[in-house]
Design an enzyme around this catalytic site. Structure first.
Site, PDB file in Angstrom:
ATOM      1  CE  LYS A 177       2.062  10.270  -4.618  1.00  0.00           C
ATOM      2  NZ  LYS A 177       3.284   9.576  -5.122  1.00  0.00           N
ATOM      3  CD  GLU A 252       0.497   2.845  10.298  1.00  0.00           C
ATOM      4  OE1 GLU A 252       1.518   2.353  10.819  1.00  0.00           O
ATOM      5  OE2 GLU A 252      -0.589   2.917  10.892  1.00  0.00           O
ATOM      6  CB  CYS A 286       8.474   0.415   7.955  1.00  0.00           C
ATOM      7  SG  CYS A 286       7.161  -0.810   7.941  1.00  0.00           S
ATOM      8  CD  GLU A 385      13.114   4.118   7.723  1.00  0.00           C
ATOM      9  OE1 GLU A 385      12.695   5.214   7.340  1.00  0.00           O
ATOM     10  OE2 GLU A 385      12.387   3.115   7.827  1.00  0.00           O
TER      11      GLU A 385
END
Ligand code: NAD
Length: 488
Positions: A177, A252, A286, A385
């Site tokens: 996906k 992750e 990231c 973040e």
């Protein structure tokens, strides 16, 4: 294929097909804000079909020797290299990138495919000593079965490669996906893989909105392992959903990574890396440097030079530009609102701070490269973040403050330090609570044969890619061989 596909179907059972509901969603260009195509808006029924296809194709693939699976993945890698230009054009359009960057990412995906193709020759377990005479004890790797893979939009081609190739080399069927903002590159890569000889129906791609099509995949009774790259918020949801059926889960997740600049750093090198790690890919990494921790002695000199370098950055997607737009309007609005709240709480914006207003950029999702100072480590912008070009700079009074501040984050993905002092460099690298530590470069830049991942809210302890990714996508089985059974 030339240009961007006007419709991006699912790939299920080796065939392109729309969502069974017939529903579609627009894909927007981050550069212009305009629609460039439509993707299938899939639901649970599409996931069911894709899982059944992966399940059906998997036993024959698992029975194919790992070395042969590797040969097929080598053919896939070669085909992706042949189609690198087309892939890069799709990525550049849907992710809003410069073509050279998209080409580099396509190359990284090929490199990753080659690494995992080679792992087909090294899917080894261990032979141990047994406590019983005439008995052998060993481990072998077996596939998990069906892998459900969910990716983020920031680097679409490597994100596909980091998950799909280790899942396949271990002998699994796959339902992928991809991020809804970058659907065409994943579909294109899967088509190239099938054309290059991957058995039909083994690798399935189902598009759609995460909240709608994600949970049917992560909670599916016939999916054995989930691997997810995305935000910590969604990662927590997935861990809960997948946990109910005790699936193996690899997460992750996000980062708020510290780049430390000591008083003995090479300042030109430090500015170069701070700029790249904060602003390349519009800060959508990231592993981006979003917290820059600078020694008092060099703070003013560093900040002056960093601000000047940032003001010189060129926004856009042409070859001579430095950074493009962020992926969508929601992310842009979130970073602007967070900066506004930080300002209201007393933060100083040294450059940037809002949406780009130039006529050529203002319809796109462009965030000005922004630098913020005067922020408390406990403030919202220090912890959240933003996944954009918005680093915060902090002043510290010596090395003893560095580790405490670097670790004052819910995340623990990567960190970097700039110093000529071996003791400081290695003390920091060893002790900072992250999965990756870098000396004298940026916080980003991982290699496909190295295990990547974080601690704390950045993940759940797994590592992908590298050889360690084989642990995510295979199960260890113990085998005992009683050589002379009558003596045991
Ligand atoms: P996101 O979590 O919003 O979306 C990621 C993916 O999850 C998308 O495919 C989305 O459709 C899907 N999704 C959304 N809701 C879901 C649900 N309820 N169930 C299942 N799937 C769902 O993240 P994003 O904003 O698109 O991506 C940015 C994030 O990804 C950042 O936090 C970034 O740090 C992280 N990231 C991590 C790594 C890493 O290796 N650690 C790499 C790249 C990006």
């Amino acid at each position: 294929m030339t240009g961007y596909p006007s419709f991006i179907p699912n790939l299920v059972g080796g065939a392109d097909c729309p969502a069974q509901s017939g529903e579609q969603v627009e894909v927007l260009s981050p550069h212009t804000g305009a629609a460039i195509g439509r993707l299938s808006r899939s639901g649970a029924e599409d996931i069911d079909r894709a899982v059944a296809s992966a399940r059906g194709a998997q036993p024959a693939w698992a029975a194919t020797p790992g070395v042969r699976r590797g040969e097929i993945l080598h053919a896939v890698a070669n085909a992706l290299e042949t189609h690198r230009q087309e892939l890069a054009q799709i990525v550049a359009l849907e992710a809003g990138k410069r073509l050279p960057d998209a080409l580099g990412e396509a190359g990284a995906a090929v490199q990753c495919a080659r690494f995992f193709a080679g792992e087909g020759q090294r899917l080894f377990g261990r032979t141990m000593t047994s406590g019983t005479p005439h008995r052998w004890a060993m481990t072998i790797r077996r596939p998990c079965g069906v892998a459900g893979l969910i990716t983020a939009a920031n680097t679409p081609a490597p994100n596909f490669a980091w998950k799909v190739f280790p899942a396949l080399i271990c002998g699994n069927g796959v339902v992928l996906k991809p991020a809804e903002d970058t659907p065409a590159s994943a579909w294109f890569m899967a088509k190239v893989a099938e054309d290059a000889g991957l058995p039909s129906g083994l690798l399935n791609v189902v598009h759609g909105l995460g909240a709608e099509v994600g949970p049917p995949l992560t909670g599916h009774a016939d999916v054995d392992v989930i691997s997810f790259t995305g935000s910590t918020r969604v990662g927590r949801e997935i861990a809960e959903t997948a946990g109910r059926s005790l699936k193996k889960v690899s997460l992750e997740l996000g980062g708020k990574n510290a780049l430390v600049i000591c008083d003995d750093a090479d300042l030109d090198n430090a500015v170069h890396w701070a700029k790249l790690a904060s602003f390349s890919n519009a800060g959508q990494r990231c592993a981006a440097s979003s917290r820059i921790i600078v020694f008092d002695e060099v703070y003013d000199a560093f900040v002056e030079s960093f601000v000047a370098a940032t003001r010189a950055l060129k926004l856009g997607v042409e070859d001579d530009c430095d950074l493009g737009p962020v992926i969508n309007a929601r992310q842009l609005a979130n970073m602007i609102a967070t900066v506004e709240r930080a300002k209201a709480a007393g933060a100083r914006v040294l450059t940037g701070g809002g949406r780009a207003t130039e006529p050529a950029l203002r319809e796109g999702f462009y965030m000005q490269p922004t630098i913020i100072e005067g922020v408390d480590p406990a403030a919202e912008i220090s912890g959240a973040e933003l996944f954009g070009p918005v680093p915060v700079v902090y002043r510290v009074k010596g090395f003893q403050e560095v580790l405490a501040l670097a670790d004052a984050s819910p995340y623990g993905l990567t960190a970097a330090i700039h110093t000529r002092d071996v003791d400081r460099a290695l003390t920091f690298a060893e002790q900072v609570r992250t999965g990756v530590a870098v000396i004298n470069a940026g916080t980003h830049g991982s290699e496909p044969h190295m295990p990547f991942g974080g601690v704390k809210a950045s993940g759940n302890g797994t590592r992908e890619p590298g050889t360690e990714a084989l642990d995510v996508y295979s199960e260890l089985k113990d085998i005992y061989v009683n050589v002379r059974p009558e003596r045991v």
